[in-house]
Enzyme design. Structure first.
Site, PDB file in Angstrom:
ATOM      1  N   ASP A 137      47.438  14.564 118.201  1.00 31.56           N
ATOM      2  CA  ASP A 137      47.616  13.901 116.914  1.00 31.56           C
ATOM      3  C   ASP A 137      48.091  12.463 117.130  1.00 31.56           C
ATOM      4  OD1 ASP A 137      48.778  15.902 114.125  1.00 31.56           O
ATOM      5  OD2 ASP A 137      47.204  14.391 114.344  1.00 31.56           O
ATOM      6  N   LYS A 139      48.569   9.593 115.587  1.00 35.36           N
ATOM      7  CA  LYS A 139      48.929   8.601 114.573  1.00 35.36           C
ATOM      8  C   LYS A 139      50.277   8.001 114.949  1.00 35.36           C
ATOM      9  CE  LYS A 139      50.404  12.195 111.318  1.00 35.36           C
ATOM     10  NZ  LYS A 139      49.828  13.435 111.839  1.00 35.36           N
ATOM     11  N   ASN A 142      53.439   9.962 115.659  1.00 34.20           N
ATOM     12  CA  ASN A 142      53.538  10.873 116.808  1.00 34.20           C
ATOM     13  C   ASN A 142      53.623  10.129 118.115  1.00 34.20           C
ATOM     14  OD1 ASN A 142      53.391  13.003 115.121  1.00 34.20           O
ATOM     15  ND2 ASN A 142      51.265  13.552 115.591  1.00 34.20           N
ATOM     16  N   ASP A 155      53.310  14.674 120.949  1.00 34.33           N
ATOM     17  CA  ASP A 155      52.704  15.616 120.027  1.00 34.33           C
ATOM     18  C   ASP A 155      53.730  16.585 119.466  1.00 34.33           C
ATOM     19  OD1 ASP A 155      50.899  16.882 118.596  1.00 34.33           O
ATOM     20  OD2 ASP A 155      49.422  16.976 120.197  1.00 34.33           O
ATOM     21  N   THR A 172      49.392  12.076 105.298  1.00 35.83           N
ATOM     22  CA  THR A 172      48.400  11.011 105.317  1.00 35.83           C
ATOM     23  C   THR A 172      47.072  11.539 105.854  1.00 35.83           C
ATOM     24  OG1 THR A 172      47.691   9.087 106.568  1.00 35.83           O
ATOM     25  CG2 THR A 172      49.508  10.336 107.505  1.00 35.83           C
TER      26      THR A 172
END
Ligand SMILES: COc1ccc(C(=O)Nc2ccccc2)cc1NC(=O)CCSCc1cnc2[nH]ccc2c1
Length: 273
Positions: A137, A139, A142, A155, A172
């Site tokens: 993930d 973004k 993270n 993560d 989001t």
């Protein structure tokens, strides 16, 4: 700490310090392992909150996966232990904290800083894909920053991935590629899309398909409604790279190893990452 995996840890092996990212990461505390004085992050999960049966083996599986993932840009999970009511994860501590806070503070990053981050994440993802692990993930929430300023994919765990995924569904959507928004099956190329979204956000301070309503974000993603604002000024090489990653057909996205040869990366990324 390879021997650590074999050892049975208990809470008394650690001096517990301040909470890290209050509430954001669940209950995570900075801690010092008494014998080695090694600083770690101790994540406390309440068994009551984890569906006891399923999660037990998921944590084991996750520790199994993560204990084989050794990469400078992936946060380590050293091991875990539990007591009557809680499960404790022994995680690497990233001393320079959360990337998204840094991005909020700077508004957006220089091309050199953005390219250095993107290259290090691409190397981490190539490593993960080589181990048949996708879907890190990636973004800003993270990502943590190590002692030398390097990015760490921190993560939030596989098992929580599903909750995370649902949370992402109502959190989001900005990072979801079309195939996930249209919930068709997906492959490692989802990470290329997310990395493209991240690169855009590093350079402009906002994700490319941001919109007030979820429904509008959905539409913008599936239409790949990619626009580059006039400010801040961004090189055409950067825009070219982003345009090759944010491609609807996942098989047409620039492969990660090609990304590392892209002129913008070659000219801007600091090789040490
Ligand atoms: C490798 O990483 C992880 C591996 C597993 C899990 C996890 O929760 N697994 C799980 C959960 C439930 C059921 C089954 C499995 C979480 C993480 N990672 C984080 O939670 C984020 C960083 S928290 C640490 C940390 C470090 N360094 C910092 N510096 C500043 C803040 C900060 C915060």
């Amino acid at each position: 700490v390879p021997a650590a995996e074999k050892k049975r840890w208990t809470l008394s092996d650690f001096d517990i310090g301040k909470p890290l990212g209050r509430g954001k990461f669940g209950h995570v505390y900075i801690a010092r392992e008494k014998r080695s004085n090694h600083i770690v992050a101790l994540k406390v999960l309440f068994k009551s909150q984890l569906k006891q049966s399923q999660v037990e083996h998921q944590i084991r599986r996750e520790v199994e996966i993560q204990s084989h993932l050794r990469h400078p840009n992936i946060l380590r999970l050293y091991g875990y232990f539990y007591d009557q009511k809680r499960v404790y994860l022994i995680l690497e501590y990233a001393p320079k904290g959360e990337l998204y806070k840094e991005l909020q503070k700077c508004k957006y990053f220089s091309e050199k800083r953005a390219a250095t981050y993107v290259a290090s994440l691409a190397r981490a993802l190539i490593y993960c894909h080589g181990k048949h692990v996708i879907h890190r993930d990636i973004k800003p929430e993270n990502l943590l920053i190590g002692a030398k300023g390097e990015l760490k994919i921190a993560d939030f765990g596989w098992a929580v991935h599903t909750f995370n995924r649902r949370r992402t569904m109502c959190g989001t959507l900005d990072y979801l590629p079309p195939e996930m928004v249209e919930s068709v099956e997906h492959d490692a190329n989802v990470d290329i899309w997310s990395l493209g979204v991240l690169c855009y956000e590093f350079l402009y301070g906002v994700p490319p398909f941001e919109a007030k309503e979820h429904s509008d974000t959905y539409k913008r993603i599936v239409q790949v409604d990619l626009k580059f604002p006039p400010k801040p000024i961004v090189s055409s090489a950067a825009k070219d790279l982003i345009s090759q990653m944010l491609v609807k057909d996942s098989s047409q996205r620039l492969p990660l190893h090609k990304l590392l040869e892209h002129p913008w990366i070659v000219q801007n990324a600091d090789p040490s990452g």
